[in-house]
Structure formats: C-alpha cells, structure tokens
Design a protein around this motif. Sequence first.
Motif, PDB file in Angstrom:
ATOM      1  N   ILE A 184      24.113  35.728  23.219  1.00 37.84           N
ATOM      2  CA  ILE A 184      25.059  34.980  24.049  1.00 37.84           C
ATOM      3  C   ILE A 184      26.390  35.719  23.989  1.00 37.84           C
ATOM      4  N   MET A 185      27.092  35.782  25.135  1.00 40.00           N
ATOM      5  CA  MET A 185      28.431  36.375  25.116  1.00 40.00           C
ATOM      6  C   MET A 185      29.448  35.334  25.555  1.00 40.00           C
ATOM      7  N   LEU A 186      30.533  35.245  24.746  1.00 35.31           N
ATOM      8  CA  LEU A 186      31.630  34.358  25.117  1.00 35.31           C
ATOM      9  C   LEU A 186      32.798  35.228  25.574  1.00 35.31           C
ATOM     10  N   PHE A 187      33.385  34.883  26.703  1.00 35.23           N
ATOM     11  CA  PHE A 187      34.559  35.626  27.182  1.00 35.23           C
ATOM     12  C   PHE A 187      35.727  34.661  27.259  1.00 35.23           C
ATOM     13  N   ASP A 188      36.812  34.974  26.525  1.00 35.87           N
ATOM     14  CA  ASP A 188      37.971  34.088  26.530  1.00 35.87           C
ATOM     15  C   ASP A 188      39.083  34.750  27.346  1.00 35.87           C
ATOM     16  N   GLU A 189      39.146  34.424  28.615  1.00 34.23           N
ATOM     17  CA  GLU A 189      40.119  35.000  29.556  1.00 34.23           C
ATOM     18  C   GLU A 189      40.208  36.521  29.408  1.00 34.23           C
ATOM     19  N   PRO A 190      39.113  37.234  29.638  1.00 33.89           N
ATOM     20  CA  PRO A 190      39.081  38.663  29.320  1.00 33.89           C
ATOM     21  C   PRO A 190      39.985  39.509  30.199  1.00 33.89           C
ATOM     22  N   THR A 191      40.409  38.993  31.350  1.00 36.90           N
ATOM     23  CA  THR A 191      41.215  39.848  32.244  1.00 36.90           C
ATOM     24  C   THR A 191      42.662  39.376  32.347  1.00 36.90           C
ATOM     25  N   SER A 192      43.029  38.323  31.603  1.00 44.73           N
ATOM     26  CA  SER A 192      44.371  37.749  31.793  1.00 44.73           C
ATOM     27  C   SER A 192      45.477  38.656  31.296  1.00 44.73           C
ATOM     28  N   ALA A 193      45.173  39.515  30.308  1.00 43.19           N
ATOM     29  CA  ALA A 193      46.227  40.360  29.756  1.00 43.19           C
ATOM     30  C   ALA A 193      46.262  41.726  30.418  1.00 43.19           C
ATOM     31  N   LEU A 194      45.509  41.883  31.511  1.00 44.23           N
ATOM     32  CA  LEU A 194      45.393  43.212  32.109  1.00 44.23           C
ATOM     33  C   LEU A 194      46.268  43.363  33.337  1.00 44.23           C
ATOM     34  N   ASP A 195      46.684  44.603  33.589  1.00 41.49           N
ATOM     35  CA  ASP A 195      47.369  44.896  34.841  1.00 41.49           C
ATOM     36  C   ASP A 195      46.361  44.758  35.977  1.00 41.49           C
ATOM     37  N   PRO A 196      46.819  44.331  37.154  1.00 40.45           N
ATOM     38  CA  PRO A 196      45.888  44.013  38.260  1.00 40.45           C
ATOM     39  C   PRO A 196      44.883  45.128  38.539  1.00 40.45           C
ATOM     40  N   GLU A 197      45.332  46.397  38.491  1.00 41.44           N
ATOM     41  CA  GLU A 197      44.407  47.463  38.884  1.00 41.44           C
ATOM     42  C   GLU A 197      43.311  47.680  37.848  1.00 41.44           C
ATOM     43  N   MET A 198      43.446  47.063  36.681  1.00 42.43           N
ATOM     44  CA  MET A 198      42.432  47.262  35.644  1.00 42.43           C
ATOM     45  C   MET A 198      41.435  46.117  35.588  1.00 42.43           C
ATOM     46  N   VAL A 199      41.756  45.036  36.303  1.00 42.51           N
ATOM     47  CA  VAL A 199      40.881  43.868  36.244  1.00 42.51           C
ATOM     48  C   VAL A 199      39.481  44.227  36.735  1.00 42.51           C
ATOM     49  N   LYS A 200      39.451  45.023  37.833  1.00 43.08           N
ATOM     50  CA  LYS A 200      38.162  45.268  38.471  1.00 43.08           C
ATOM     51  C   LYS A 200      37.211  46.009  37.528  1.00 43.08           C
ATOM     52  N   GLU A 201      37.736  47.037  36.814  1.00 43.81           N
ATOM     53  CA  GLU A 201      36.827  47.825  35.972  1.00 43.81           C
ATOM     54  C   GLU A 201      36.193  46.952  34.897  1.00 43.81           C
ATOM     55  N   VAL A 202      36.936  45.939  34.408  1.00 47.81           N
ATOM     56  CA  VAL A 202      36.364  45.048  33.399  1.00 47.81           C
ATOM     57  C   VAL A 202      35.373  44.084  34.036  1.00 47.81           C
ATOM     58  N   LEU A 203      35.756  43.526  35.193  1.00 47.05           N
ATOM     59  CA  LEU A 203      34.846  42.587  35.866  1.00 47.05           C
ATOM     60  C   LEU A 203      33.537  43.281  36.248  1.00 47.05           C
ATOM     61  N   ASP A 204      33.632  44.550  36.677  1.00 44.55           N
ATOM     62  CA  ASP A 204      32.413  45.275  37.035  1.00 44.55           C
ATOM     63  C   ASP A 204      31.449  45.343  35.861  1.00 44.55           C
ATOM     64  N   VAL A 205      31.988  45.638  34.688  1.00 43.97           N
ATOM     65  CA  VAL A 205      31.144  45.692  33.497  1.00 43.97           C
ATOM     66  C   VAL A 205      30.519  44.330  33.234  1.00 43.97           C
ATOM     67  N   MET A 206      31.315  43.277  33.422  1.00 43.97           N
ATOM     68  CA  MET A 206      30.796  41.929  33.169  1.00 43.97           C
ATOM     69  C   MET A 206      29.711  41.571  34.183  1.00 43.97           C
ATOM     70  N   ILE A 207      29.900  42.001  35.417  1.00 50.62           N
ATOM     71  CA  ILE A 207      28.891  41.691  36.437  1.00 50.62           C
ATOM     72  C   ILE A 207      27.582  42.416  36.125  1.00 50.62           C
ATOM     73  N   GLU A 208      27.707  43.696  35.711  1.00 52.17           N
ATOM     74  CA  GLU A 208      26.491  44.432  35.319  1.00 52.17           C
ATOM     75  C   GLU A 208      25.757  43.702  34.205  1.00 52.17           C
ATOM     76  N   LEU A 209      26.530  43.236  33.265  1.00 48.55           N
ATOM     77  CA  LEU A 209      25.963  42.532  32.116  1.00 48.55           C
ATOM     78  C   LEU A 209      25.227  41.276  32.591  1.00 48.55           C
TER      79      LEU A 209
END
Lengths: 256, 398, 368
Positions: free
Chosen positions: A171-196
Amino acid sequence: MPSATAPARSPAGPMIELRHVNKWYAEFHVLRDINLNVTRGEKIVICGPSGSGKSTMIRCINRLEEHQQGQIIVEGVELTGDVRNIDAVRREVGMVFQQFNLFPHLTVLENLTLAPIWVRKMPKREAEEMAMSYLNRVHIPEQAKKYPGQLSGGQQQRVAIARSLCMKPKIMLFDEPTSALDPEMVKEVLDVMIELAHEGMTMLCVTHEMGFARAVADTVIFMDRGEIVESDRPSEFFSHPKSDRTKLFLSQILGH
Amino acid sequence: MATIPDSRRRPTAPPIRLSLGDPFVRSVVYQVLVVGVVALVIWYLVSNTMANLEARKIASGFGFLGREAGFAILQSLIDYAPTNTYLHALVVGVLNTLLVAIIGIILATILGTLIGIGRLSRNWLIARLCSAYVEGLRNIPLAVQLFFWYAMITENLPATRQALHPLPGVYLSQRGLVVPVPVYDPAHLWVIGALILGVIASIAVGRWARRRQAATGQPFPTLWVSLALIIGLPLIGFVAAGAPLELDRPELRGFNFRGGVTLIPEFVALLLGLVIYTASYIAEIVRSGILAVSHGQTEAALALGLRRSLALRLVILPQALRVIVPPLISQYLNLTKNSSLAILVGYPDIVSVANTTLNQTGQAIEGIGMIMAVFLTISLTISGVLNWYNKKIALVER
Amino acid sequence: MTDVAAGKPIPGLMQSRAAQWVRANLFSSWLNTAITLVIAYFLIKVLVAVLSWALFNAVWTVENNNTQACRAVQGMGACWAVIAEKYRFILFGTYPYEQQWRELAAIVTFIALYGISAMRRFWSLRLLYVWIAGLVLIGVVMWGGVFGLPVVETDRWGGLVITLILATFGIAVAFPIGVLLALGRRSDMPAIKTLSVVYIEAIRGVPLVSLLFMASVMLPLFLPEGVNINKLLRAQVAMIMFASAYLAEVVRGGLQAIPKGQYEAASALGLSYWQKTGLIILPQALRLVIPPLVNTFIGLFKDTSLVVIIGIYDLLDAAKTTVNTDPEWRGFGVEAYLFVSIIYFIFCFAMSKYSQHVEADLARARRR
C-alpha cells in the motif's frame, strides 16, 4: 515472514479497514467516526480544506499518529500499542511526505537502500541493484551518487517515492506529495504516480490535483471538520456532488 | 586601519589583476600604509620596552629557566621539589592544566549531554530542573562560582577528623577528597593488555560484521559483542590472575589522611566550577542539535519501518552530531582557556606557576609569552581538529 | 510512548484540565511516574536542607561585628549578617563612605542607559547623544571636583560600578575596532586580511587572564619612562583588546549572512567601498547580530570579574576582600559569593532574556 504479517484475509477482502475511528488533540476532535474500506488495487484520493483531518487519517494508517477510539486493521493486523504490529504494518505500507523528508546526510542511493538493508536484511549489492531499478522507474538513475540537497524538488520527491517502493510495499500513502513543489515540477511527480497506479498499486492519496483524481482514482473522498462528508466514483463526485460543503469546496479549488 | 579602497572594486572581482591598473596600485598603497603604521607602533613599543628593561637592569632571555625555582607546588603529576629548575616547575604547571582540562572536558560532556537531553524530556519536572540549571549557571561568572565552591569546601565542610564519609574509603573534608586506589600488581598489566586486545578485537568484529551484512544482509549485534569483548576480556584476565585487588585505603592518622589519593580542595573546586559552568553551555548545544533535526526525518524513518532505536542511530544522531560537534569543540577550547582561572583558587596550573616565576625573576615578558604560547598551541591544535572535522562533513554533504 | 492506548475513553472529557496536565506531564507512564517520584523525593530533601541553612538556621544580624553566633552555626546555618553588615563595602568598595551615594547614582545612570538602549523606539542617532551625556554625567559624579563634590581618585573606586564601567566602556570602545577587524578579515587585500586574522585568532586563542597579566605587568614596560597609567585603565585596555576580537567574529557572522546581491546592487549604484559598507551592508549586518552582540556583552560583563586577579576592586574583589581580610568576617565566603552571584545573575539574566526576545522578533520578521 512472521505470522503477524501474513495476510489473514482472502485477497478479495479489504486491505485496510477503518471502523468508527475517533481521534482528539487534547480538546480538539480531529477525526470523527471515520469508516473506510480499501480493497486491493484500489486508488483513493482524499481532498478537503486544510485542517479537515485528511493527513491525520492517512498518518493513522501507519501509526505516525495514534487514534484513540475505533479500529484500524491493515492487511489483517490491527493497530494497537503493540510495537510488533506497528513494525509489521510499516513494512507493508509506504509513505510519501509533502516535505520529501529525504535524509540529507545520505546519498540518493543510500537513502533508497537504508531500509531494505536494515529492515528487510537484504545484502547490500542486491539492495543497490533493486534501488537502481526503482531509480530507473522514476527516471533519475543518473542522480544515484548525489546528495538530496543537490536535487530539484521534483527529483527529490521522485527519489522519495522510489525510497518507499524499495520496501516493496503493498500500500502507498501519499500526503500532499505535490504541494511543496514548483508548478513545473508537479507533472513529473504525478506522472510517476500515475504509472504506479496503472501497475495496480493500492494507493491512498491526499491531494488537491483533481486531474490526477479524474485520471486514476476509483474513489474520491471529501473530508471536512474531521468527517468523511462524501465518497464517490470520480465521475459522480465531480459532476454531481451531493453535499453543499463539497460543492463549495469544489467551486473554490476548480473555479479560480 | 583607515583604508579607502577604490569605488570601482567589486567584491566578486579578483583582487589583483595582471595589468598595473588603478585598483591594484591603490590596494598596494593602502596595504603598505597600514602595514607601515602597525610596524611603527610595534617598533615604538619594542624600543620603549628595551629602554625600560635596561633602566631596570632586567636581562631578557630564557636563561632563568635553568635556575632553581625555590617554591613548592601543591600538586604535581611528576616528581618535583623546590630545588628543581623553573623549567621543571613550568612543565608541572602545564601538566596540571592538561589534567584539569581533560578530566573537565570528559565530565562536562557527560553532564551537559544529560542536561541537554533532560531539557527535552516529556517529564515536566526533569525539563524544568534542567532549564533552571542552564539559566542559573550560565548567568553567574565562572570566577564567582569558583570562589563559591572553594569557600564551600574549605569553610563549610568538616575538618579532617569529622570528615564526611559517603562511601567506604572515600572521605570528604576541608582538606579535599580522599579516595582509595588499587595497589599495583603485575597482573594489572595483563588486564590492561586484555583491554587493548578487547578494543582491537571489537574493531575487527565491527569490520567483519559490516562486510557480512553487505554480503548476506544479516545484521550482527556488534554493540553488544564489542561491549562483551571490551569488558569481558579484561575481567577474565583479572580473575585468571587471581583477582589481585588490594586497595590502598586512606586512613585518618592524626590530622591527616595516610594512603589513597588526595584530590586537593583547589583541584576539586576548579574542576567542579569548570564542569558545572561548561556543562550549562554544552547542554544548550546538545539540545539545539537534537532540535535541529526536523521531526519529518524521524517520521520518514519510522514510515520506512525502521525501529525507533535504528532511526535514532542511522538517521537522527548522524545529523544531530554535525550540528553539535563544532560548537562542542569550541566549548572544549573555552574550558581549557578557563582553566587559567585556577589562579583564583590557588591550583598550580601553568598560569599560576608562570606568575610565581615572573614575580620571582622579574622576567615578565618571557613569563607571559610562555603562558600565551602554551594556550595558543592548545587552541591551534583544537581549531585544527575542528577544521578537519568541518572539511570532512563538507565532503560528505556535497 | 503510548500515552493513551487505542480504544480507551478520552480523558479530556472526564478529568479537569489540571489533572489532565499533571497526568500528561508527570505520570504519563510507569517509568515517568517513577522518575517523577524519585526526583521529587530528592528535590524535597535538597530544598529542606537549603531552606534550613538559608532561612531557619540562619543568623541575620549580629551586634558590633561579634560573629560568635555565626561561627556557632557555621555549616548548618547561613550567616546573612555578613551581608547586612558589609553590603555597602561589597557594593561600593573603598569609595568614601559619605560619598557613596555618588556611586549609587552612577549605577542607576548605567542601568537607565541600558534600559533606554533596549527599547526599540529610542533607536536613533539621538541615543548616541544620550549615551555621551550619560557617560559624562557618570564621570563627573564619580570623579567630582565640580559642583562642590570632593575629588575621588580612581584607585578608591570600587564595587559594582567598576564592573559596569569595565563592561560598558570595554564594549563601547571595542565595538568600532571589532567592526574594522571584521571588515579587514573579509578584505581582499592580503596584508590587511592577514593582520586582522592574526590579531583575532591570537587574542581568541589565549585566556583573558593572560591578557590581564600582560596589561598589568607589560603595559608599563611598553610605554616610555615616566608615563604611568593607572591600574583601572590597564585592565580596561585588556578588556578592550579581548572584546574587540570576539566582536569582530560576531560582526563577521553578520557580514557573511548578507546575500551577495546586496553587495552587487550597491556596487551597481556606483557607491564607493565605504558608502557601500556604511549605508547598505553594516546597517543590515548589525541588525542581524544584535542577539549575539548582547550575548558577547553578557560574556564581557561576566568576564570583568577576572580583574580580581590583578587586584582591581570590582564587585567580586570587594566580596573576596571582605571574607579574606576582615578577621571578624573571615570564612563567610559562601554567603558573600551567593550575594554577589545574585547581583550578577540579575544583570545577565535580564540581558539574556532580552536577547532571546530580540532573536524571536528577528526570526518572525524574517519569516514574514
């Protein structure tokens, strides 16, 4: 594996069960009678205004926070004060934090291999090979020898995801994983999460990224003042929110 | 110091260019001016000093070091008698300084760490007591504390005949602290040998355990095995040699104690003062070091499934130590420099021995020069260690 | 660790706030309860012993310096009579007895100056004039010779005022020197940088005691024959030399914290080095280092007590003289040093609380 960790239920049963969970900070009632079932492979997105208890709820699942009433059962193991149960659950549940929380004194590779070596008792070379494979999956194998301070926020968060995956969590828990990121970096993290998500990982994700919710979530939960106000499939949730609180919240975060 | 550099100089630009441009010439002029003024002042002071020394008929030089000192020293680690030379006396002083500094550093570290951790305790009583300790003792000058402890020992403790007797063989009186010491036996050498062997063996075990863990993943209880080796081997040696533990117990004879080792009140007061005062600073360093590691680090380690003890060892302590060690080392330096207050309670450290020497010989410049040389050597050594540590950390970090 | 096990009812709903607090902070687990009880036991024992020494068995006054009563209880009860009898000597030293109000006035002026300087709304150039006026006033009151005040030479000054003079003048004179040294250390002129570094590190590498010895023994040798400076001034020189090296390091810390962009922006405006330093860099850097500056001042204030070594009559030396030379009062050092400790503590504690307060303010301002 010790018996405590062996799944006691059939794969079809819920992986996580919260029954009538209540929690207080002194006088403040943070979680009010939370009931939630998460089945294998389910992706749940939790949203709600700040202070609504969403982070607290998922932090109760690996017992970074203690609940005071009700039951939390993860993979058939009930979370009580028993340290062995907590250890068993934490081995199976990965967590990604808003502030990454990478260990600044260790290299990226050492961050990834720390828990496999010390908790899973894996030989070092094997742990490193596995770590490199996960770094490949989050698309930053070339950063293995660097220190977290030398990476961008998006890279750090992807390392943090890889670090959790190295424990092969169910099980993976994500606690606001993109809230501390600059907007242009959000996508690269979300992409990884979507793959997962596409690989079938069971995920609980506190986030306000509604695009992500639409794309992968099986269920979207709206929390407010410590309660689960609404829980529905994303299509229903976004098109026909039932409660007024949900409507107000959605208009605020989607409306701009 | 009055330098007016050119307005076009930028801090980021290299200071000296190959062309003899305007900024370079100016820079040279100012530097020559400043150095010249400083040299002039020094020349003025030196020439005055020469004239004064001549007028007072004091021959400068270190010839006096070979003469007979003629004064007694209260405590000495090596053989010393008033008939020995000044040089010998000064060596005794240096050793006394090092003795009180080293013991002080060890004890202050232990006490300071305990109090620093205590201030973070969840137990309100412990936390408040530790805060009160820090706030109270930091704000009273060390000199006052030293006088206080010395007065406490020499005025308010009983005379030797009614000495306090808190433990068997231990006596506390106006004359200081008397403790029993073991009588030398050849077997003790074997015990020391076994101790060294134990340390070497545990280092070897540690290396082997690390290699095995890297290869097979199996961790090894290195800490416990090392402890067993370091404590166990000497113990076995000790018992095998027939456990020769004959204590030289102090006994009251007339007005004084015979046997055992006497820690003179001057030493006890100085040590107490230095340890208690420095510990209040070390406590703050330890506390802020621990607080500097964010709570998120603990949470992340726990979320990965690390036990609390492992999280502390692998994640929290390594980070806290980086914050703690540099200021801790400068506290060690402070303690060493503060040991020069020995002169207030009459403990014969290098400063008081050198002071007696310069009073007797009139060699003020040489005497003070030697005090400063001793402390500068210690300071530079310690700051060398500090730089080495900082560089090592920096390498790991980046 | 597990304060409230899962499933238990919530304590907050049935217990009073106080009981809840006591439980959480003192008796949260078996171990905690045991620790609390053990500490409380020893604390009470120590408190009883201290109180019976300091209050119940203490001797508060004696007649005609007759200390028999004190000697009888020594070790069991305090002899506060030594304070009652000698406080004027400890506080004012050998200053003429009838004139001691003048020292008191000087002390009050010092405290008023500190108080005003601590308040942010008085932070302006006018504060400098207030200080100059205040220090002139102190000088006049202490020396006398005008307004019908008899002249009192510095070797009769003593007690608390010496401590305040040494610390205040020490920091005031050392401050500009320290700033210059800090700038020198960051200069890119190698000779100036080297001189600054050597001075700073050499002074910081030796104990203050050795500087005091140097000032008292070697300073007379340094000056031409016939020029004689008094003991107090010699000690003051040593304190200034000492303080300037430490202040230089504090200021350097502030200079390092100023982002490079500030230097670049100032250069881009075409300001000269001194304009840049005086108008842009120093005002920011000094504001940042107020808390460590106050801490350095506290350190210097405490370190003035070391002048006892070269026989300057400060607060500590007055106390020491009382209990070492006066045959009637010999041997009541613990009481006298406690009295002195309390005076030092009040000053240092107030200043350290102030510095913590400023630090919190600065941190808040930075976050905004």
